[in-house]
Write a protein that holds these residues in place. Structure first.
Motif, PDB file in Angstrom:
ATOM      1  N   LYS A  15     -51.619  12.642  -6.674  1.00 54.33           N
ATOM      2  CA  LYS A  15     -50.946  12.150  -5.107  1.00 54.33           C
ATOM      3  C   LYS A  15     -50.067  13.340  -4.550  1.00 54.33           C
ATOM      4  CE  LYS A  15     -51.128   8.696  -3.788  1.00 54.33           C
ATOM      5  NZ  LYS A  15     -51.992   8.453  -2.794  1.00 54.33           N
ATOM      6  N   ALA A  16     -50.540  14.040  -3.536  1.00 50.54           N
ATOM      7  CA  ALA A  16     -49.707  14.701  -2.712  1.00 50.54           C
ATOM      8  C   ALA A  16     -48.722  13.636  -2.170  1.00 50.54           C
ATOM      9  CB  ALA A  16     -50.543  15.449  -1.538  1.00 50.54           C
ATOM     10  N   LYS A  17     -47.519  14.305  -1.602  1.00 54.71           N
ATOM     11  CA  LYS A  17     -46.648  13.253  -1.066  1.00 54.71           C
ATOM     12  C   LYS A  17     -46.997  12.812   0.281  1.00 54.71           C
ATOM     13  CE  LYS A  17     -42.466  15.224  -3.115  1.00 54.71           C
ATOM     14  NZ  LYS A  17     -41.372  15.895  -3.123  1.00 54.71           N
ATOM     15  N   THR A  18     -48.009  13.619   0.932  1.00 49.60           N
ATOM     16  CA  THR A  18     -48.623  13.246   2.294  1.00 49.60           C
ATOM     17  C   THR A  18     -49.723  12.087   1.986  1.00 49.60           C
ATOM     18  OG1 THR A  18     -49.916  15.149   2.147  1.00 49.60           O
ATOM     19  CG2 THR A  18     -47.681  15.235   3.455  1.00 49.60           C
ATOM     20  N   THR A  19     -50.339  12.059   0.905  1.00 49.31           N
ATOM     21  CA  THR A  19     -51.636  11.019   0.685  1.00 49.31           C
ATOM     22  C   THR A  19     -51.214   9.723   0.743  1.00 49.31           C
ATOM     23  OG1 THR A  19     -52.294  12.969  -0.738  1.00 49.31           O
ATOM     24  CG2 THR A  19     -53.431  10.638  -1.038  1.00 49.31           C
ATOM     25  N   LYS A  20     -51.940   8.914   1.501  1.00 52.74           N
ATOM     26  CA  LYS A  20     -51.632   7.606   1.592  1.00 52.74           C
ATOM     27  C   LYS A  20     -52.546   6.645   0.841  1.00 52.74           C
ATOM     28  CE  LYS A  20     -48.535   8.012   4.974  1.00 52.74           C
ATOM     29  NZ  LYS A  20     -47.076   8.594   4.256  1.00 52.74           N
ATOM     30  N   ARG A  21     -53.617   7.266   0.327  1.00 52.77           N
ATOM     31  CA  ARG A  21     -54.551   6.665  -0.556  1.00 52.77           C
ATOM     32  C   ARG A  21     -53.759   5.896  -1.579  1.00 52.77           C
ATOM     33  NH1 ARG A  21     -60.326   8.214  -3.182  1.00 52.77           N
ATOM     34  NH2 ARG A  21     -60.968   5.996  -3.475  1.00 52.77           N
ATOM     35  N   ALA A  22     -54.420   4.510  -1.945  1.00 50.12           N
ATOM     36  CA  ALA A  22     -53.543   3.743  -2.888  1.00 50.12           C
ATOM     37  C   ALA A  22     -54.722   3.166  -3.590  1.00 50.12           C
ATOM     38  CB  ALA A  22     -52.431   3.207  -2.609  1.00 50.12           C
ATOM     39  N   ASN A  23     -55.855   3.552  -3.987  1.00 49.58           N
ATOM     40  CA  ASN A  23     -57.042   2.750  -4.680  1.00 49.58           C
ATOM     41  C   ASN A  23     -57.852   3.823  -5.353  1.00 49.58           C
ATOM     42  OD1 ASN A  23     -58.978   3.981  -2.630  1.00 49.58           O
ATOM     43  ND2 ASN A  23     -58.583   2.489  -1.188  1.00 49.58           N
ATOM     44  N   THR A  24     -58.790   3.212  -6.196  1.00 44.70           N
ATOM     45  CA  THR A  24     -59.710   4.185  -6.946  1.00 44.70           C
ATOM     46  C   THR A  24     -60.910   3.592  -6.826  1.00 44.70           C
ATOM     47  OG1 THR A  24     -58.118   4.453  -8.750  1.00 44.70           O
ATOM     48  CG2 THR A  24     -60.361   4.758  -9.256  1.00 44.70           C
ATOM     49  N   ASP A  25     -62.013   4.483  -6.395  1.00 46.37           N
ATOM     50  CA  ASP A  25     -63.470   4.245  -6.305  1.00 46.37           C
ATOM     51  C   ASP A  25     -63.961   3.435  -7.494  1.00 46.37           C
ATOM     52  OD1 ASP A  25     -63.302   5.433  -3.944  1.00 46.37           O
ATOM     53  OD2 ASP A  25     -64.345   7.259  -4.846  1.00 46.37           O
ATOM     54  N   PHE A  26     -64.564   2.446  -7.248  1.00 43.09           N
ATOM     55  CA  PHE A  26     -65.321   1.532  -8.412  1.00 43.09           C
ATOM     56  C   PHE A  26     -66.638   1.241  -8.242  1.00 43.09           C
ATOM     57  CE2 PHE A  26     -65.865  -2.135 -10.968  1.00 43.09           C
ATOM     58  CZ  PHE A  26     -65.239  -1.865 -12.131  1.00 43.09           C
ATOM     59  N   LYS A  27     -67.542   2.280  -8.498  1.00 41.98           N
ATOM     60  CA  LYS A  27     -68.977   2.134  -8.316  1.00 41.98           C
ATOM     61  C   LYS A  27     -69.718   1.862  -9.639  1.00 41.98           C
ATOM     62  CE  LYS A  27     -68.756   5.056  -4.176  1.00 41.98           C
ATOM     63  NZ  LYS A  27     -69.131   6.514  -3.736  1.00 41.98           N
ATOM     64  N   TYR A  28     -69.230   0.665 -10.027  1.00 34.75           N
ATOM     65  CA  TYR A  28     -69.834   0.386 -11.426  1.00 34.75           C
ATOM     66  C   TYR A  28     -70.586  -1.085 -11.402  1.00 34.75           C
ATOM     67  CZ  TYR A  28     -66.699   3.940 -12.985  1.00 34.75           C
ATOM     68  OH  TYR A  28     -66.218   5.081 -12.977  1.00 34.75           O
ATOM     69  N   SER A  29     -71.723  -1.292 -12.191  1.00 37.16           N
ATOM     70  CA  SER A  29     -72.141  -2.508 -12.213  1.00 37.16           C
ATOM     71  C   SER A  29     -71.650  -3.462 -13.206  1.00 37.16           C
ATOM     72  CB  SER A  29     -73.752  -2.435 -12.478  1.00 37.16           C
ATOM     73  OG  SER A  29     -74.075  -1.850 -13.788  1.00 37.16           O
ATOM     74  N   GLU A  30     -71.718  -4.639 -13.114  1.00 40.97           N
ATOM     75  CA  GLU A  30     -71.124  -5.626 -14.202  1.00 40.97           C
ATOM     76  C   GLU A  30     -71.714  -5.532 -15.405  1.00 40.97           C
ATOM     77  OE1 GLU A  30     -71.188  -9.724 -12.824  1.00 40.97           O
ATOM     78  OE2 GLU A  30     -70.633  -9.235 -10.678  1.00 40.97           O
ATOM     79  N   ASP A  31     -72.874  -5.020 -15.619  1.00 39.05           N
ATOM     80  CA  ASP A  31     -73.324  -4.815 -16.980  1.00 39.05           C
ATOM     81  C   ASP A  31     -73.228  -3.419 -17.570  1.00 39.05           C
ATOM     82  OD1 ASP A  31     -75.052  -3.558 -15.254  1.00 39.05           O
ATOM     83  OD2 ASP A  31     -76.719  -4.586 -16.011  1.00 39.05           O
ATOM     84  N   ALA A  32     -72.256  -2.595 -16.904  1.00 42.68           N
ATOM     85  CA  ALA A  32     -71.924  -1.365 -17.656  1.00 42.68           C
ATOM     86  C   ALA A  32     -71.234  -1.430 -18.927  1.00 42.68           C
ATOM     87  CB  ALA A  32     -70.952  -0.543 -16.422  1.00 42.68           C
ATOM     88  N   SER A  33     -71.714  -0.541 -19.743  1.00 44.45           N
ATOM     89  CA  SER A  33     -71.071  -0.583 -20.976  1.00 44.45           C
ATOM     90  C   SER A  33     -69.516  -0.068 -21.097  1.00 44.45           C
ATOM     91  CB  SER A  33     -72.046   0.292 -21.760  1.00 44.45           C
ATOM     92  OG  SER A  33     -71.818   0.217 -23.147  1.00 44.45           O
ATOM     93  N   ILE A  34     -68.744  -0.805 -20.421  1.00 46.01           N
ATOM     94  CA  ILE A  34     -67.323  -0.332 -20.436  1.00 46.01           C
ATOM     95  C   ILE A  34     -66.535  -1.798 -20.681  1.00 46.01           C
ATOM     96  CG2 ILE A  34     -65.216   0.432 -18.743  1.00 46.01           C
ATOM     97  CD1 ILE A  34     -67.485   1.586 -16.970  1.00 46.01           C
ATOM     98  N   ASP A  35     -65.478  -1.312 -21.662  1.00 45.57           N
ATOM     99  CA  ASP A  35     -64.468  -2.314 -22.286  1.00 45.57           C
ATOM    100  C   ASP A  35     -63.164  -2.381 -21.541  1.00 45.57           C
ATOM    101  OD1 ASP A  35     -66.167  -3.487 -24.301  1.00 45.57           O
ATOM    102  OD2 ASP A  35     -65.795  -1.654 -25.385  1.00 45.57           O
ATOM    103  N   VAL A  36     -62.789  -0.925 -21.323  1.00 50.00           N
ATOM    104  CA  VAL A  36     -61.408  -0.994 -20.571  1.00 50.00           C
ATOM    105  C   VAL A  36     -61.455   0.221 -19.505  1.00 50.00           C
ATOM    106  CG1 VAL A  36     -59.036  -0.212 -20.885  1.00 50.00           C
ATOM    107  CG2 VAL A  36     -60.515  -1.434 -22.719  1.00 50.00           C
ATOM    108  N   PHE A  37     -61.115  -0.050 -18.197  1.00 51.64           N
ATOM    109  CA  PHE A  37     -60.952   0.821 -17.243  1.00 51.64           C
ATOM    110  C   PHE A  37     -59.523   1.148 -17.027  1.00 51.64           C
ATOM    111  CE2 PHE A  37     -61.098   1.817 -12.583  1.00 51.64           C
ATOM    112  CZ  PHE A  37     -62.198   2.655 -12.533  1.00 51.64           C
ATOM    113  N   ILE A  38     -59.407   2.611 -17.134  1.00 57.56           N
ATOM    114  CA  ILE A  38     -58.032   3.351 -17.124  1.00 57.56           C
ATOM    115  C   ILE A  38     -58.222   4.182 -15.812  1.00 57.56           C
ATOM    116  CG2 ILE A  38     -56.429   4.870 -18.168  1.00 57.56           C
ATOM    117  CD1 ILE A  38     -57.750   4.059 -20.876  1.00 57.56           C
ATOM    118  N   ILE A  39     -56.717   3.881 -15.094  1.00 55.32           N
ATOM    119  CA  ILE A  39     -56.460   4.706 -13.790  1.00 55.32           C
ATOM    120  C   ILE A  39     -55.284   5.565 -14.191  1.00 55.32           C
ATOM    121  CG2 ILE A  39     -55.941   4.949 -11.397  1.00 55.32           C
ATOM    122  CD1 ILE A  39     -57.382   1.938 -11.288  1.00 55.32           C
ATOM    123  N   VAL A  40     -55.524   6.920 -14.137  1.00 52.69           N
ATOM    124  CA  VAL A  40     -54.241   7.585 -14.376  1.00 52.69           C
ATOM    125  C   VAL A  40     -53.884   8.111 -12.865  1.00 52.69           C
ATOM    126  CG1 VAL A  40     -53.235   9.657 -15.541  1.00 52.69           C
ATOM    127  CG2 VAL A  40     -55.068   8.345 -16.545  1.00 52.69           C
TER     128      VAL A  40
END
Length: 103
Positions: A15-40
């Motif tokens: 995040k640059a100080k000038t960046t306003k974006r405050a979200n994460t792309d989420f292009k996964y289907s409900e049946d994706a083989s994922i237990d935990v989604f981590i955003i850093v």
């Protein structure tokens, strides 16, 4: 990524100080083989600002609906999903140098 039996998906943002974006792309289907989604989220100096550890079922509920490019908006993530960096790292001076404390 797999840790033990837990399947993890990690997304990161710098995040640059000038960046306003405050979200994460989420292009996964409900049946994706994922237990935990981590955003850093990193600061503009590449220090860790925030880590969200979101159970998969919660992540699915947070993603925007009826949009071409679904996202998870950070302000809508439950507070219990915020990882306490200070607690996890403790007094380790080396690791503490990688985090932004107090923001």
């Amino acid at each position: 990524m797999k840790v033990g039996d837990i399947k993890i998906q990690v997304k990161s943002h710098s995040k640059a100080k000038t960046t306003k974006r405050a979200n994460t792309d989420f292009k996964y289907s409900e049946d994706a083989s994922i237990d935990v989604f981590i955003i850093v989220i990193f600061t503009d100096n590449y220090k860790i600002k925030t880590i969200y550890e979101i159970p998969w079922e919660t992540a699915l509920k947070l993603k925007t609906q009826n949009t071409i490019d679904p996202v998870i908006t950070w302000s809508k993530i439950p507070k219990e999903c915020i990882v306490s960096l200070e607690y996890k790292i403790g007094d380790n001076k080396l690791l503490r140098s990688f985090i932004e404390i107090g923001n």
